[in-house]
Design a protein around this motif. Structure first.
Motif, PDB file in Angstrom:
ATOM      1  N   ILE A  24     -39.624  45.899   0.786  1.00 35.24           N
ATOM      2  CA  ILE A  24     -39.121  44.673   1.772  1.00 35.24           C
ATOM      3  C   ILE A  24     -40.184  44.668   2.797  1.00 35.24           C
ATOM      4  N   GLU A  43     -45.206  52.652   9.052  1.00 34.72           N
ATOM      5  CA  GLU A  43     -44.564  53.402   8.140  1.00 34.72           C
ATOM      6  C   GLU A  43     -44.637  54.943   8.347  1.00 34.72           C
ATOM      7  N   ARG A  44     -43.570  55.555   8.443  1.00 34.58           N
ATOM      8  CA  ARG A  44     -43.287  56.819   9.173  1.00 34.58           C
ATOM      9  C   ARG A  44     -44.195  58.054   8.094  1.00 34.58           C
ATOM     10  N   ALA A  51     -36.900  54.381  -0.973  1.00 39.50           N
ATOM     11  CA  ALA A  51     -36.281  54.079  -2.337  1.00 39.50           C
ATOM     12  C   ALA A  51     -37.355  53.376  -3.252  1.00 39.50           C
ATOM     13  N   SER A  52     -38.338  52.544  -2.548  1.00 37.68           N
ATOM     14  CA  SER A  52     -39.144  51.666  -3.221  1.00 37.68           C
ATOM     15  C   SER A  52     -40.060  52.625  -4.371  1.00 37.68           C
ATOM     16  N   ALA A  55     -37.488  53.525  -7.586  1.00 36.13           N
ATOM     17  CA  ALA A  55     -36.640  52.714  -8.051  1.00 36.13           C
ATOM     18  C   ALA A  55     -37.119  52.385  -9.612  1.00 36.13           C
ATOM     19  N   ALA A  56     -36.353  51.953 -10.516  1.00 35.85           N
ATOM     20  CA  ALA A  56     -36.463  51.820 -11.844  1.00 35.85           C
ATOM     21  C   ALA A  56     -37.207  50.453 -12.053  1.00 35.85           C
ATOM     22  N   GLY A  57     -36.966  49.564 -11.078  1.00 37.68           N
ATOM     23  CA  GLY A  57     -37.788  48.291 -10.991  1.00 37.68           C
ATOM     24  C   GLY A  57     -37.150  47.273 -11.836  1.00 37.68           C
ATOM     25  N   MET A  58     -36.007  47.295 -12.362  1.00 38.82           N
ATOM     26  CA  MET A  58     -35.400  46.236 -12.962  1.00 38.82           C
ATOM     27  C   MET A  58     -35.088  44.949 -12.150  1.00 38.82           C
ATOM     28  N   ALA A 192     -41.971  54.922  13.984  1.00 40.36           N
ATOM     29  CA  ALA A 192     -41.225  54.408  15.134  1.00 40.36           C
ATOM     30  C   ALA A 192     -40.180  54.952  15.434  1.00 40.36           C
ATOM     31  N   PHE A 347     -29.740  47.610  -1.137  1.00 36.79           N
ATOM     32  CA  PHE A 347     -28.982  48.532  -2.378  1.00 36.79           C
ATOM     33  C   PHE A 347     -29.546  48.440  -3.684  1.00 36.79           C
ATOM     34  N   ARG A 348     -28.856  48.125  -4.646  1.00 35.74           N
ATOM     35  CA  ARG A 348     -29.412  48.116  -6.125  1.00 35.74           C
ATOM     36  C   ARG A 348     -30.471  47.091  -6.390  1.00 35.74           C
ATOM     37  N   ASN A 349     -30.890  46.296  -5.382  1.00 33.31           N
ATOM     38  CA  ASN A 349     -31.691  45.029  -5.624  1.00 33.31           C
ATOM     39  C   ASN A 349     -32.852  44.848  -5.033  1.00 33.31           C
ATOM     40  N   GLY A 350     -33.170  46.085  -4.347  1.00 33.01           N
ATOM     41  CA  GLY A 350     -34.273  45.575  -3.304  1.00 33.01           C
ATOM     42  C   GLY A 350     -35.768  45.295  -4.114  1.00 33.01           C
ATOM     43  N   VAL A 351     -35.871  45.718  -5.007  1.00 34.26           N
ATOM     44  CA  VAL A 351     -36.936  45.640  -5.913  1.00 34.26           C
ATOM     45  C   VAL A 351     -37.067  44.019  -6.285  1.00 34.26           C
ATOM     46  N   LEU A 352     -35.906  43.513  -6.905  1.00 32.46           N
ATOM     47  CA  LEU A 352     -35.568  42.428  -7.487  1.00 32.46           C
ATOM     48  C   LEU A 352     -35.614  41.384  -6.334  1.00 32.46           C
TER      49      LEU A 352
HETATM   50  C1  LIG Z   1     -32.792  55.815  -8.343  1.00 31.52           C
HETATM   51  C2  LIG Z   1     -32.944  54.272  -7.829  1.00 31.52           C
HETATM   52  C3  LIG Z   1     -33.216  53.210  -8.900  1.00 31.52           C
HETATM   53  C4  LIG Z   1     -33.338  52.120  -8.307  1.00 31.52           C
HETATM   54  N1  LIG Z   1     -33.423  50.858  -9.228  1.00 31.52           N
HETATM   55  C5  LIG Z   1     -33.725  49.455  -9.009  1.00 31.52           C
HETATM   56  C6  LIG Z   1     -34.039  48.558  -9.822  1.00 31.52           C
HETATM   57  O1  LIG Z   1     -34.104  48.722 -11.111  1.00 31.52           O
HETATM   58  N2  LIG Z   1     -33.854  47.331  -9.366  1.00 31.52           N
HETATM   59  C7  LIG Z   1     -33.912  47.073  -7.978  1.00 31.52           C
HETATM   60  O2  LIG Z   1     -34.044  45.553  -7.506  1.00 31.52           O
HETATM   61  N3  LIG Z   1     -33.835  48.063  -6.950  1.00 31.52           N
HETATM   62  C8  LIG Z   1     -33.519  49.171  -7.333  1.00 31.52           C
HETATM   63  N4  LIG Z   1     -33.170  50.129  -6.524  1.00 31.52           N
HETATM   64  C9  LIG Z   1     -33.251  49.809  -5.323  1.00 31.52           C
HETATM   65  C10 LIG Z   1     -34.211  49.603  -4.355  1.00 31.52           C
HETATM   66  O3  LIG Z   1     -35.066  50.839  -4.651  1.00 31.52           O
HETATM   67  C11 LIG Z   1     -34.142  49.466  -2.922  1.00 31.52           C
HETATM   68  O4  LIG Z   1     -33.159  48.349  -2.788  1.00 31.52           O
HETATM   69  C12 LIG Z   1     -35.329  48.840  -2.138  1.00 31.52           C
HETATM   70  O5  LIG Z   1     -36.318  49.844  -2.449  1.00 31.52           O
HETATM   71  C13 LIG Z   1     -35.315  49.026  -0.861  1.00 31.52           C
HETATM   72  O6  LIG Z   1     -36.567  48.897  -0.188  1.00 31.52           O
HETATM   73  P1  LIG Z   1     -36.685  49.004   1.364  1.00 31.52           P
HETATM   74  O7  LIG Z   1     -38.051  48.585   1.965  1.00 31.52           O
HETATM   75  O8  LIG Z   1     -35.794  48.144   2.094  1.00 31.52           O
HETATM   76  O9  LIG Z   1     -36.228  50.479   1.872  1.00 31.52           O
HETATM   77  P2  LIG Z   1     -37.402  51.913   1.196  1.00 31.52           P
HETATM   78  O10 LIG Z   1     -38.289  51.525   0.181  1.00 31.52           O
HETATM   79  O11 LIG Z   1     -36.559  53.061   1.810  1.00 31.52           O
HETATM   80  O12 LIG Z   1     -38.481  51.894   2.573  1.00 31.52           O
HETATM   81  C14 LIG Z   1     -38.108  52.043   3.868  1.00 31.52           C
HETATM   82  C15 LIG Z   1     -39.359  52.788   4.436  1.00 31.52           C
HETATM   83  O13 LIG Z   1     -39.131  52.757   5.847  1.00 31.52           O
HETATM   84  C16 LIG Z   1     -39.859  53.961   6.278  1.00 31.52           C
HETATM   85  N5  LIG Z   1     -39.228  54.225   7.546  1.00 31.52           N
HETATM   86  C17 LIG Z   1     -37.907  54.714   7.762  1.00 31.52           C
HETATM   87  N6  LIG Z   1     -37.777  55.036   9.086  1.00 31.52           N
HETATM   88  C18 LIG Z   1     -38.885  54.629   9.754  1.00 31.52           C
HETATM   89  C19 LIG Z   1     -39.307  54.779  11.257  1.00 31.52           C
HETATM   90  N7  LIG Z   1     -38.586  55.347  12.073  1.00 31.52           N
HETATM   91  N8  LIG Z   1     -40.655  54.286  11.378  1.00 31.52           N
HETATM   92  C20 LIG Z   1     -41.354  54.033  10.388  1.00 31.52           C
HETATM   93  N9  LIG Z   1     -41.017  53.826   9.051  1.00 31.52           N
HETATM   94  C21 LIG Z   1     -39.776  54.272   8.625  1.00 31.52           C
HETATM   95  C22 LIG Z   1     -39.526  54.947   5.100  1.00 31.52           C
HETATM   96  O14 LIG Z   1     -40.465  55.895   5.184  1.00 31.52           O
HETATM   97  C23 LIG Z   1     -39.595  54.027   3.883  1.00 31.52           C
HETATM   98  O15 LIG Z   1     -40.941  54.244   3.347  1.00 31.52           O
HETATM   99  C24 LIG Z   1     -33.058  51.543  -7.045  1.00 31.52           C
HETATM  100  C25 LIG Z   1     -32.975  52.557  -6.088  1.00 31.52           C
HETATM  101  C26 LIG Z   1     -32.842  54.004  -6.469  1.00 31.52           C
HETATM  102  C27 LIG Z   1     -32.799  54.802  -5.430  1.00 31.52           C
END
Ligand SMILES: Cc1cc2nc3c(=O)[nH]c(=O)nc-3n(C[C@H](O)[C@H](O)[C@H](O)COP(=O)(O)OP(=O)(O)OC[C@H]3O[C@@H](n4cnc5c(N)ncnc54)[C@H](O)[C@@H]3O)c2cc1C
Length: 403
Positions: A24, A43-44, A51-52, A55-58, A192, A347-352
């Motif tokens: 995101i 990025e910490r 999660a990214s 993720a399976a990346g579907m 942060a 949730f389950r759709n962050g990559v999508l």
């Molecule tokens: C097993 C699994 C399978 C999945 N499969 C799919 C799928 O098939 N398709 C799909 O669409 N989604 C899938 N998802 C969901 C998807 O991974 C998440 O919705 C998405 O990655 C969320 O992205 P994000 O950037 O919000 O969060 P994150 O990827 O968690 O990134 C947040 C980042 O913020 C950083 N951070 C946190 N606090 C701080 C701070 N205080 N200061 C600086 N940096 C900080 C963290 O280190 C992290 O890198 C899956 C998730 C899992 C766990």
């Protein structure tokens, strides 16, 4: 993964400071950079550390949608974003994010599932989407691993040819690399710790090495977003739903497409790796994989695909899906904080949804108008609501619920 180490620099105040280097945060940075804005990501840990990175990346809106609603419409738009983005990233930074429209075969384990999946097929085809029913005896034509008795023991399958997948950590890497190429700054190891306020406005982000200033701030810290939101005087109900994945390799034949049962999925990646996922463990912050997780996934896979028993185990991953109580994203301006944007809880759709969210948030920051499709998913929906309010309660609140 290429890294972008370095301290956040205060030398040029960025237009936008983004907390979180997941799909995101990096997608927002990419789209801001495309539009010429100066973006800084903090990025910490390292990019895709959350999660990214696991993720399976579907890219699979159809397979999970029980009915047509604003969220389904959003996910379809999200899916359409990926192929052009993958082509642009390949062209721009030479990185193949392994976006493939492999299709998904959703198998029915019993008669009840057959009825439900055929119902989904009907409303989806009536909506103009491609979805096709496959009888048990024909499953082997679609998926050779289900030839013969394996397929005949199932109750059929729903074939969704337009679904696909991408390699999630590569997507983050591609977005980050292309952002940096256009002038964005990405600091890894940059924690942060709190927002600094002046009245109703956020004026900075505290880090161990100093305060970072910016015009606009974006909170995209995944499951950790709630901690930082508190420092801005906000209550953001985001918690973890742990997911575990076992990575496999087929010695002979990999699945031809994603195969999905009610309990698990198998995603064949470009390099031959097969991802078996995923558990759903509500409220669990422990990111370590467990034997129970592996056992659950193995049992679920073998139940519909006995040939998976010959796949070798490569490894195991676990991560925390950021989830709101209603399991919908939280995207929009933070209530009472004019220059703080929230983009979390996918949730389950962050990559999508990552690429679309990034484009729309960048447009919002530039032009002041948020895409109307995001209106049901704003943070204000939690004003006065109990954080434990359940999924069904919120689903019922969304407009347009219909088959
Ligand atoms: C097993 C699994 C399978 C999945 N499969 C799919 C799928 O098939 N398709 C799909 O669409 N989604 C899938 N998802 C969901 C998807 O991974 C998440 O919705 C998405 O990655 C969320 O992205 P994000 O950037 O919000 O969060 P994150 O990827 O968690 O990134 C947040 C980042 O913020 C950083 N951070 C946190 N606090 C701080 C701070 N205080 N200061 C600086 N940096 C900080 C963290 O280190 C992290 O890198 C899956 C998730 C899992 C766990």
């Amino acid at each position: 993964m290429r890294s972008f180490p370095g301290r956040p620099t205060a030398e040029a105040i960025p237009d936008v400071l983004i907390v979180g280097g997941g799909v995101i945060g990096c997608s927002i940075a990419y789209h801001l950079a495309l539009g010429g804005a100066r973006a800084q990501v903090l990025e910490r840990d390292y990019l895709a550390a959350g999660a990214s990175g696991v993720a399976a990346g579907m890219l699979a809106p159809q397979v999970e949608a029980p009915f047509d609603d604003p969220f389904f419409a959003l996910t379809l738009l999200g899916r359409a974003e990926h192929a052009p983005l993958a082509a642009a990233l390949l062209d721009d930074v030479g990185l193949d994010v392994e976006c493939r429209t492999s299709g998904i075969l959703r198998v029915a384990m019993d008669e009840a599932e057959r009825v439900e999946l055929q119902r989904r097929m009907r409303w989806q085809t009536a909506r103009g989407l491609r979805a096709e029913w496959i009888e048990p005896t024909e499953l082997g034509d679609r998926e050779p691993l289900l030839a013969g008795v394996a397929g005949r023991l199932l109750a059929g399958g729903l074939w969704l040819p337009d679904e696909g997948h991408v390699r999630s950590p590569r997507l983050v890497q591609g977005l980050a690399t292309a952002s940096v190429k256009r002038g964005a700054r990405i600091a890894e190891g940059a924690w942060a710790t709190a927002f600094e306020l002046d009245g109703d406005r956020v004026v900075g982000v505290r880090t161990p090495t100093g305060v970072m200033r910016a015009g606009t701030f974006v909170l995209a810290a995944g499951v950790w977003s709630g901690d930082l939101a508190r420092s801005a005087g906000l209550s953001l109900p985001v918690g973890p739903v742990k997911g575990q994945i076992v990575t496999l390799r087929a010695l002979n034949r990999s699945p031809r497409q994603v195969i999905w049962s009610g309990e698990c999925y198998l995603v064949p990646k470009v390099d031959g790796q097969v991802i078996l996922g995923a558990t759903e463990e509500d409220g669990n912050y422990d990111r370590r994989p467990t034997l129970a997780g592996m056992g659950h996934l193995a049992e679920a896979a073998l139940e519909f695909l006995p040939l998976a028993g010959g796949f070798t185990v490569e490894g195991m991953w676990a991560g925390l899906r950021p989830a709101a109580p209603d399991r919908y994203p939280i995207v929009g301006r933070a209530p009472g904080r004019d220059n703080l944007i929230l983009a979390t809880a996918h949730f389950r759709n962050g990559v999508l949804l990552g690429p679309l969210t990034g484009r729309w948030i960048a447009d919002f920051i530039r032009g002041g108008t948020l895409a109307s499709e995001l209106a049901p998913f704003g943070p204000e929906r939690f004003a006065g609501a109990s954080p434990s309010q359940g999924l069904e309660a919120r689903r019922a609140d969304l407009p347009g619920r219909a088959e």
